[in-house]
Design a protein around this motif. Sequence first.
Motif, PDB file in Angstrom:
ATOM      1  N   SER A 192       0.935  -1.192  -0.007  1.00 44.63           N
ATOM      2  CA  SER A 192      -0.023  -0.048  -0.240  1.00 44.63           C
ATOM      3  C   SER A 192       0.958   1.372   0.040  1.00 44.63           C
ATOM      4  N   LEU A 193       0.366   2.298  -0.678  1.00 41.51           N
ATOM      5  CA  LEU A 193       1.251   3.506  -0.530  1.00 41.51           C
ATOM      6  C   LEU A 193       1.546   4.251   0.753  1.00 41.51           C
ATOM      7  N   ALA A 194       0.309   4.212   1.307  1.00 42.63           N
ATOM      8  CA  ALA A 194       0.572   4.421   2.823  1.00 42.63           C
ATOM      9  C   ALA A 194       1.498   3.845   3.868  1.00 42.63           C
ATOM     10  N   ALA A 195       1.706   2.713   3.491  1.00 42.50           N
ATOM     11  CA  ALA A 195       2.802   1.921   4.372  1.00 42.50           C
ATOM     12  C   ALA A 195       3.981   2.509   3.826  1.00 42.50           C
ATOM     13  N   LEU A 196       4.265   3.124   2.627  1.00 40.17           N
ATOM     14  CA  LEU A 196       5.449   3.652   2.370  1.00 40.17           C
ATOM     15  C   LEU A 196       5.612   5.099   2.369  1.00 40.17           C
ATOM     16  N   GLY A 197       4.533   5.572   2.955  1.00 38.32           N
ATOM     17  CA  GLY A 197       4.598   7.013   2.883  1.00 38.32           C
ATOM     18  C   GLY A 197       4.507   7.747   1.627  1.00 38.32           C
ATOM     19  N   LEU A 198       3.880   7.102   0.656  1.00 40.49           N
ATOM     20  CA  LEU A 198       3.564   7.528  -0.661  1.00 40.49           C
ATOM     21  C   LEU A 198       2.444   8.430  -0.757  1.00 40.49           C
ATOM     22  N   THR A 199       2.179   9.345  -1.722  1.00 43.71           N
ATOM     23  CA  THR A 199       0.858  10.051  -2.141  1.00 43.71           C
ATOM     24  C   THR A 199       0.221   9.679  -3.315  1.00 43.71           C
ATOM     25  N   GLU A 220      14.083  16.603  -3.656  1.00 49.28           N
ATOM     26  CA  GLU A 220      13.500  17.861  -3.068  1.00 49.28           C
ATOM     27  C   GLU A 220      14.090  18.628  -2.280  1.00 49.28           C
ATOM     28  N   LYS A 221      15.268  17.806  -1.442  1.00 50.88           N
ATOM     29  CA  LYS A 221      16.111  18.749  -0.616  1.00 50.88           C
ATOM     30  C   LYS A 221      16.978  19.719  -1.495  1.00 50.88           C
ATOM     31  N   LYS A 222      17.467  19.248  -2.721  1.00 54.25           N
ATOM     32  CA  LYS A 222      18.238  20.193  -3.559  1.00 54.25           C
ATOM     33  C   LYS A 222      17.496  21.152  -4.406  1.00 54.25           C
ATOM     34  N   PHE A 223      16.145  20.755  -4.679  1.00 54.37           N
ATOM     35  CA  PHE A 223      15.226  21.437  -5.349  1.00 54.37           C
ATOM     36  C   PHE A 223      13.883  21.811  -4.488  1.00 54.37           C
ATOM     37  N   PRO A 224      13.936  22.589  -3.549  1.00 51.88           N
ATOM     38  CA  PRO A 224      12.903  22.775  -2.392  1.00 51.88           C
ATOM     39  C   PRO A 224      11.645  23.332  -3.039  1.00 51.88           C
ATOM     40  N   LYS A 225      11.808  23.960  -4.415  1.00 57.05           N
ATOM     41  CA  LYS A 225      10.587  24.407  -4.814  1.00 57.05           C
ATOM     42  C   LYS A 225       9.849  23.440  -5.880  1.00 57.05           C
ATOM     43  N   ILE A 226      10.163  22.276  -5.977  1.00 58.50           N
ATOM     44  CA  ILE A 226       9.950  21.184  -6.702  1.00 58.50           C
ATOM     45  C   ILE A 226       9.365  20.014  -5.740  1.00 58.50           C
ATOM     46  N   LYS A 227       8.179  19.670  -5.722  1.00 60.08           N
ATOM     47  CA  LYS A 227       7.602  18.487  -5.028  1.00 60.08           C
ATOM     48  C   LYS A 227       7.116  17.427  -5.852  1.00 60.08           C
ATOM     49  N   VAL A 228       7.348  16.077  -5.537  1.00 57.83           N
ATOM     50  CA  VAL A 228       6.967  14.887  -6.392  1.00 57.83           C
ATOM     51  C   VAL A 228       6.033  13.943  -5.527  1.00 57.83           C
ATOM     52  N   SER A 259      15.514   8.494  -3.026  1.00 48.03           N
ATOM     53  CA  SER A 259      16.043   9.201  -3.990  1.00 48.03           C
ATOM     54  C   SER A 259      15.485  10.649  -4.254  1.00 48.03           C
ATOM     55  N   ILE A 260      14.289  10.745  -4.019  1.00 45.14           N
ATOM     56  CA  ILE A 260      13.177  11.792  -4.149  1.00 45.14           C
ATOM     57  C   ILE A 260      13.412  12.753  -3.162  1.00 45.14           C
ATOM     58  N   ALA A 261      13.674  12.114  -2.038  1.00 43.30           N
ATOM     59  CA  ALA A 261      13.944  13.084  -0.769  1.00 43.30           C
ATOM     60  C   ALA A 261      15.191  13.689  -1.103  1.00 43.30           C
ATOM     61  N   VAL A 316      22.224   8.951  -5.748  1.00 41.87           N
ATOM     62  CA  VAL A 316      21.123   8.234  -6.368  1.00 41.87           C
ATOM     63  C   VAL A 316      21.553   6.813  -6.831  1.00 41.87           C
ATOM     64  N   GLY A 317      22.549   6.893  -7.570  1.00 42.21           N
ATOM     65  CA  GLY A 317      23.227   5.566  -8.061  1.00 42.21           C
ATOM     66  C   GLY A 317      23.642   4.645  -6.805  1.00 42.21           C
ATOM     67  N   ARG A 318      24.116   5.124  -5.869  1.00 41.48           N
ATOM     68  CA  ARG A 318      24.407   4.362  -4.711  1.00 41.48           C
ATOM     69  C   ARG A 318      23.248   3.870  -4.027  1.00 41.48           C
ATOM     70  N   ILE A 319      22.124   4.617  -3.927  1.00 39.90           N
ATOM     71  CA  ILE A 319      20.778   4.102  -3.308  1.00 39.90           C
ATOM     72  C   ILE A 319      20.045   2.925  -4.291  1.00 39.90           C
ATOM     73  N   MET A 320      20.009   3.236  -5.634  1.00 40.04           N
ATOM     74  CA  MET A 320      19.419   2.160  -6.566  1.00 40.04           C
ATOM     75  C   MET A 320      20.300   1.101  -6.763  1.00 40.04           C
ATOM     76  N   GLY A 321      21.417   1.383  -6.841  1.00 41.65           N
ATOM     77  CA  GLY A 321      22.248  -0.089  -7.099  1.00 41.65           C
ATOM     78  C   GLY A 321      21.818  -0.464  -8.460  1.00 41.65           C
ATOM     79  N   TYR A 322      21.663  -1.729  -8.655  1.00 39.31           N
ATOM     80  CA  TYR A 322      21.448  -2.446  -9.725  1.00 39.31           C
ATOM     81  C   TYR A 322      19.739  -2.831  -9.997  1.00 39.31           C
ATOM     82  N   ASP A 323      18.995  -1.987  -8.986  1.00 41.89           N
ATOM     83  CA  ASP A 323      17.748  -2.535  -9.164  1.00 41.89           C
ATOM     84  C   ASP A 323      17.012  -2.317 -10.792  1.00 41.89           C
TER      85      ASP A 323
END
Length: 427
Positions: free
Chosen positions: A19-26, A65-73, A60-62, A336-343
């Motif tokens: 569920s999206l809620a379980a992952l904190g997604l909107t 949004e930290k680098k581009f505070p005026k863009i929300k995803v 990665s999105i977090a 982001v590369g380190r976070i995503m790995g080979y996913d």
Amino acid sequence: MRTQGTVDRRSLLKVAGSSLAALGLTAAGCGTGSGSGDGTVTIRYTWWGSDDRAKRINRSIALFEKKFPKIKVKTDFQPYADFWKKFNTQASGGNAPDVFQNAIGFLRKYDAKNVLLDLREQAEAGNLRLDGFRAGLEKFGEVDGRLLGIPVGSNSMALVVDQAVFTQAGVTPKPGWTWDEYHAALARIQQSQGRAGDAGPYGIMYLYDLYLRQQGKAFFTTSGLGFTEADLTDWWTKAYERVRSGVYADPKKTIQAKPKSAVTAGLAGSEFTWDNFAVRYTAEGKSTYGLAPIPTTDGRKTGQYLGSLMLSASKRTEHPKEVAQFIDFMVHDPEVGRIMGYDRGVPATEAQFQAYVPTDEVGKQIAAYEKQLVESRVLEPITPHPAGADVCEAAFLRLAEEMSLGERPVADAVKQYFTEAKTALSS
């Protein structure tokens, strides 16, 4: 790029999301992005995949949004089949997400439906970098001169092998081995190990494409099929004979073993799939698994190319600049590369490839396999995928399975395939 008698395509298409809620997604809302009084804009990003992919993407999105505070995803994700069902509904209603995960089989389809944004203008404006990609991948998302997708990772077809089974049978696949040598190895495994040599490659569209490319043909042309009924009759007739001889696994047992693959279920010693899927075998099975080269017709030409997942944008987005900045960040940022790995495959850009160095044995094998493909210069341009390619792939898998089970004679399966494919490609 399902994709089978492998970690089979149908199972892969059903990878469940939580569920999206379980992952904190909107959940994605209506419209293609929004804005606020303080200049903040919101873009929608959707993808298919597992819970683990969702967690990695949201980390990665977090950062973005930290680098581009005026863009929300705003985010949304689904299992593969559900994703495309929902996306098709959204696109048909003019409500496609601003950014979405895409694949080569869908570029021409949604380009023809006037859904995809040509990202070339944003690249020329400096909002999206096209340098720093590995092995020419920056051209992967081009269609007729338009830039409709940006690759996030690469993969290529490989033969996943149960290393213990191959070693005990005295089989050591090497680059340039032929199809005759491959089938001789399968017979040796069957005779010495008491199991099928391979799960059965006959329903894997992307593998058959490589086999055709080795002979100067291809599965697709830009507008249709690039092979004849006689070609497919030969492929499926030999496959049916090998199923009956036991060189290929019993399809009934393979189906019963799902969601396990025929290899991890101990029914076969090998099967063809995408190289980055190798991580699933280690998680699923009890043996040690490795990657072997694609067999060849002439001892050299494999027909291979680097495939890739990619990020595409909606032509209706109200925020093309912000969308381009987001895509740029997701494919170039080292963290982001380190976070995503080979996913999503081996990272497409040099920055992310260098940032993530796998420490696990499977990850090392995947990196080494693709490095060998590049250095041996066997890679070629990818086969064009016309609109309707996704329907063709599903029909190829289904009819191959029916043929292997004896539910359809080969001749009938071939005729039915050409009927369905021509309808899909002309619609």
